[in-house]
Design a protein around this motif. Sequence first.
Motif, PDB file in Angstrom:
ATOM      1  N   SER A 218      29.658  38.782  37.480  1.00 53.46           N
ATOM      2  CA  SER A 218      30.881  39.506  37.136  1.00 53.46           C
ATOM      3  C   SER A 218      30.672  41.014  37.324  1.00 53.46           C
ATOM      4  O   SER A 218      31.590  41.727  37.710  1.00 53.46           O
ATOM      5  N   THR A 222      33.285  42.761  39.891  1.00 52.79           N
ATOM      6  CA  THR A 222      34.382  43.533  39.307  1.00 52.79           C
ATOM      7  C   THR A 222      34.852  44.726  40.147  1.00 52.79           C
ATOM      8  O   THR A 222      36.055  44.876  40.353  1.00 52.79           O
ATOM      9  N   SER A 291      38.387  37.984  44.773  1.00 54.00           N
ATOM     10  CA  SER A 291      37.225  37.312  44.174  1.00 54.00           C
ATOM     11  C   SER A 291      36.766  36.151  45.052  1.00 54.00           C
ATOM     12  O   SER A 291      35.577  35.847  45.086  1.00 54.00           O
TER      13      SER A 291
END
Lengths: 300, 242
Positions: A218, A222, A291
Motif C-alpha cells: 500500500s 498509494t 491500482s
Amino acid sequence: MLKEAFAGLSKNASMVVSVVLVTFISLTFVGVAMLLQGQINAMRDYWDDRAQVVITFCSSIDEGGNCIGEAATDEQIAAVRTKLATPPLDAYVESAEYLTSVQVLQNTKEVLGDNPVVSFLTPDLIGASVRVTLDDPAEADVVVESISGFDGVFAVDDTRKFLEPIFGMLNAASAAAIGVAVLMLVAAVLLIGTTIRLSAFSRRRELGIMRLVGASNSFIETPFVLEGVIASLIGSLLAGGALIAIVQFFVKGSLGAELGGTGLLVGVWDAVAVVPVLVGIGVLLAAISASVAIKRYLRV
Amino acid sequence: MIRFENVTKSYPGTTRPALGDVSVEIQKGEFVFLVGASGSGKSSMLRLILKEEKPTRGQIYVLGKKLSALPNRKVPYFRRSIGVVFQDFRLLPGRTVYDNVAFTLQVIGKSRGFIQEAVPDALKMVGLAGKANRMPHELSGGEQQRVAIARAVVNKPAILLADEPTGNLDPETAQGIMALLERINLGGTTIVMATHAQDVVDRMQRRVIELMTGRIVRDERQGGYVTQALPILPELGGLGAS
C-alpha cells in the motif's frame, strides 16, 4: 505521499493533461446523458399529470367511420357518458368533462387568438367532446378501445401520443450521449493505466529498492493511485463546470428564451446535483485502473 | 536461521535446474561465502532466501519462517529483517547519501526521530560520517558500496545478503569493505556473501559453500576459495586472481 504524487504528475505532464482532457470530455457526456434522462422524466411526469383521453363527437360535416354526416345526437352522447360512469370503465376514470360544441369553439378561439381561421368557424362545424382524465394515464388504451366503436363518436385520442416523437428524440439523444460517454470512459481508463505504468517505469529503480527493503504494497501503491485520482479529479471538476455552463447558457439561456417559461426544463441546480456523481465516477475509475496498472510492480 | 531442504529451482525454458536438490543449514551469527562459477546457482540461492522467487521443489526456512507458507502480503514485512547489498550498489542517484540511507526507514514507516538517530549512526559505522550530504556520483565505488551497506544494516537486520559486493572494486577497497562486513558480523548479524573474489575468501578463512551447476560440491568450516582439504592445484590458493 502527496508530494510524491505531484512530483509524478509534473514528470509526465503531457500524459496527465491528456488524462485530464479525456476524463473531462467523457464525464461531460455522462453528465449530459444524466440530465437528458432527468429532463425526460420531468416531462413525462408533467404530461402524465395532464394526460387526457379526448372523445370527439361527430359534427354535421363529419363523415366516415361512426359518422354519417350529421351531428351526434344527445342520446349517443349520453350513451358514451353513461358508459364512462359505470363499471368496468368507471374504475379507470378520475373525471370526465363534457364540452358542448359551443364551448369547444370558445376554447379554440382562445388558443388561436386573432388567427383569421377563427372567423370561419361556427358551432355546427365542430363536434362536442368529452375530456376524460384517467387515474393512470398508462391505461388510456382501455378507454380508447371501449369508446371507439360507439355511434356518433368521431375520434378517441390519447393526448400523450402527440408527445411521443419528442420523447423518442430525447431518448435517442440520451442513448447517443451514453454511448459516447462509455467509449470515452473506456479510453480514459486505458489512458490512466498507461500513464501510471509510464510513471512507475520512470521510477522503477526506487520501486525496486522499496520492494527490497520491505515497503508494504500500500505504501508503494498509494502515490501512483493518488496521481491517477488527482488527474481525473481535475477532469471531473472541469466536466461539472462545463455541465453547469451548458445548463446556464444553453438550456436556460437560449432554449428557455425560445420556449418561454423554464419550469419544465432542467435547471442549474439539477446540474449541480450531478457534479458529485461525476466526481465519484471519475475518482473511482481512476483509483481502480491505477491500482490495477501498478500491480505488476508489486509482484513479489 | 536459514535452512534449505532438498531445494530444486528450475527456470522455465531450461533443461538443467539452477539449483538441484540443495540441502544446507546456516546458523545464527555465521559468515558464509557462496562460491562457484557464474551460473552455478549462487544468486538463485540469495533470491530464494529473500523470497523473490519460489523453489520448484523443497522447503526453505528463514528466521524460523517456512517461506512457502508466507503469504505474499507479508513478504514486505519479512524482508525488513534482511539487508541486501549488490555488486552495482543500487543507490538512488538523485538523493544524498543521508537520504539514500533514510529512504529505507521512511518506506517502512519509521518515525522522523528514529531516522534522525539511526542514519548518522549507520553512516558513522561504515565510516562516512562526514559525507552525509554528498550525492552518490561524487563518491568513489568503495564509498558508494559503504552507503549501500549502511542502507542495508540501518534497520538492524538479522541477516545480511551480499551478492558480489566487491565485484566492482579494486582489491584494496574490497579489503576495506570486507573489514566492514566482518565488523557487522561480529555484531551478531548473519552474513551470506556470494563472491568470485578468491583473495577475499582465502584471507577471511570462514565457512565456504561451493556450488557447481546447481549442486553443493563443498561445505567447509574454515575454507579458502579453493579447498585445502583436497589439494587440487594448491599453488593457486591465495594468489588473488579475482
